[in-house]
Design an enzyme around this catalytic site. Structure first.
Site, PDB file in Angstrom:
ATOM      1  N   CYS A 177      49.297   0.312  99.388  1.00  0.00           N
ATOM      2  CA  CYS A 177      50.303   0.298 100.525  1.00  0.00           C
ATOM      3  C   CYS A 177      49.764   0.337 101.982  1.00  0.00           C
ATOM      4  O   CYS A 177      50.323  -0.063 103.020  1.00  0.00           O
ATOM      5  CB  CYS A 177      51.481   1.045 100.545  1.00  0.00           C
ATOM      6  SG  CYS A 177      51.032   2.759 100.704  1.00  0.00           S
ATOM      7  N   CYS A 227      50.340   8.500  96.070  1.00  0.00           N
ATOM      8  CA  CYS A 227      50.635   8.300  97.302  1.00  0.00           C
ATOM      9  C   CYS A 227      52.170   8.611  97.380  1.00  0.00           C
ATOM     10  O   CYS A 227      53.035   8.271  96.738  1.00  0.00           O
ATOM     11  CB  CYS A 227      50.598   6.762  97.677  1.00  0.00           C
ATOM     12  SG  CYS A 227      51.080   6.269  99.139  1.00  0.00           S
ATOM     13  N   CYS A 284      39.194  14.582 102.700  1.00  0.00           N
ATOM     14  CA  CYS A 284      40.021  15.496 103.488  1.00  0.00           C
ATOM     15  C   CYS A 284      41.245  14.732 103.526  1.00  0.00           C
ATOM     16  O   CYS A 284      41.416  13.850 104.465  1.00  0.00           O
ATOM     17  CB  CYS A 284      39.166  15.820 104.881  1.00  0.00           C
ATOM     18  SG  CYS A 284      40.046  16.960 105.695  1.00  0.00           S
ATOM     19  N   CYS A 290      54.214   5.011  98.024  1.00  0.00           N
ATOM     20  CA  CYS A 290      54.308   3.850  97.072  1.00  0.00           C
ATOM     21  C   CYS A 290      54.144   4.467  95.472  1.00  0.00           C
ATOM     22  O   CYS A 290      54.072   3.851  94.695  1.00  0.00           O
ATOM     23  CB  CYS A 290      53.550   2.698  97.182  1.00  0.00           C
ATOM     24  SG  CYS A 290      51.658   3.076  97.100  1.00  0.00           S
ATOM     25  N   CYS A 303      45.688   4.458 101.199  1.00  0.00           N
ATOM     26  CA  CYS A 303      46.162   4.125  99.844  1.00  0.00           C
ATOM     27  C   CYS A 303      45.810   2.467  99.782  1.00  0.00           C
ATOM     28  O   CYS A 303      46.040   1.724 100.439  1.00  0.00           O
ATOM     29  CB  CYS A 303      47.753   4.429  99.636  1.00  0.00           C
ATOM     30  SG  CYS A 303      48.303   3.475  98.399  1.00  0.00           S
TER      31      CYS A 303
HETATM   32 ZN   LIG Z   1      50.632   3.929  98.852  1.00  0.00          ZN
END
Ligand SMILES: [Zn+2]
Length: 161
Positions: A127, A76, A148, A79, A124
């Protein structure tokens, strides 16, 4: 007759309250990492903020991550939570980085009706940043799923040799 009216009212209110409960909680309560809009804006680039926080979509074929084939982990961009491995990446032809399976515990799903039909939004898991969507038209020989994703929402960490 009174009992029937009573039962009707009970079931009516149960229905209404179920719908109330089904509404998703605000994102900030569900995720381990909680930051204010201003904090994210400060930390992320304008394009990352637009996709991860404002649930935007990058232009297809715009991400450098489309080309990546070497082993490693996509994390991510907000984070650093590990999301996908290169070995689950495939060429979908859409212009967005595409995978058939996330890392266990990597992502969180949420329903999105923005285009007038239900799509499964992929966030995610740590976060709550918006990553993209998952569809059921992926490779039939593996999972049949197509994650995607927006390349700008992720960073790539190559596996050290
Ligand atoms: Zn994240």
């Amino acid at each position: 007759m009174k009992i029937i009216t009573y039962l009707f009212l009970i079931s009516f209110f149960t229905l209404v309250s179920c719908q109330g409960n089904a509404q998703k909680k605000p994102k900030s309560e569900q995720f381990e990492i909680q930051k204010t809009d201003a904090e994210w804006k400060n930390q992320l680039t304008a394009q990352q903020y637009y996709v991860l926080i404002k649930e935007g979509t990058e232009k297809p074929f715009s991400s450098e991550l489309n080309k990546i084939k070497n082993p490693g982990t996509f994390i991510c961009a907000a984070c650093k939570h590990p999301l996908f491995k290169t070995k689950r990446k495939f060429e979908s032809g859409t212009g967005w980085p595409s995978f058939d399976k996330p890392i266990d515990g990597g992502v969180f799903y949420s329903a999105d009706n923005k285009l007038g039909y239900k799509r499964n939004e992929v966030l995610c898991a740590k976060c709550g940043g918006h990553l993209g969507h998952v569809f059921n038209d992926g490779p039939p020989e593996t999972t049949g799923k197509r994650y995607c994703l927006n390349g700008v929402a992720m960073n790539f960490i190559p596996t050290k040799k």
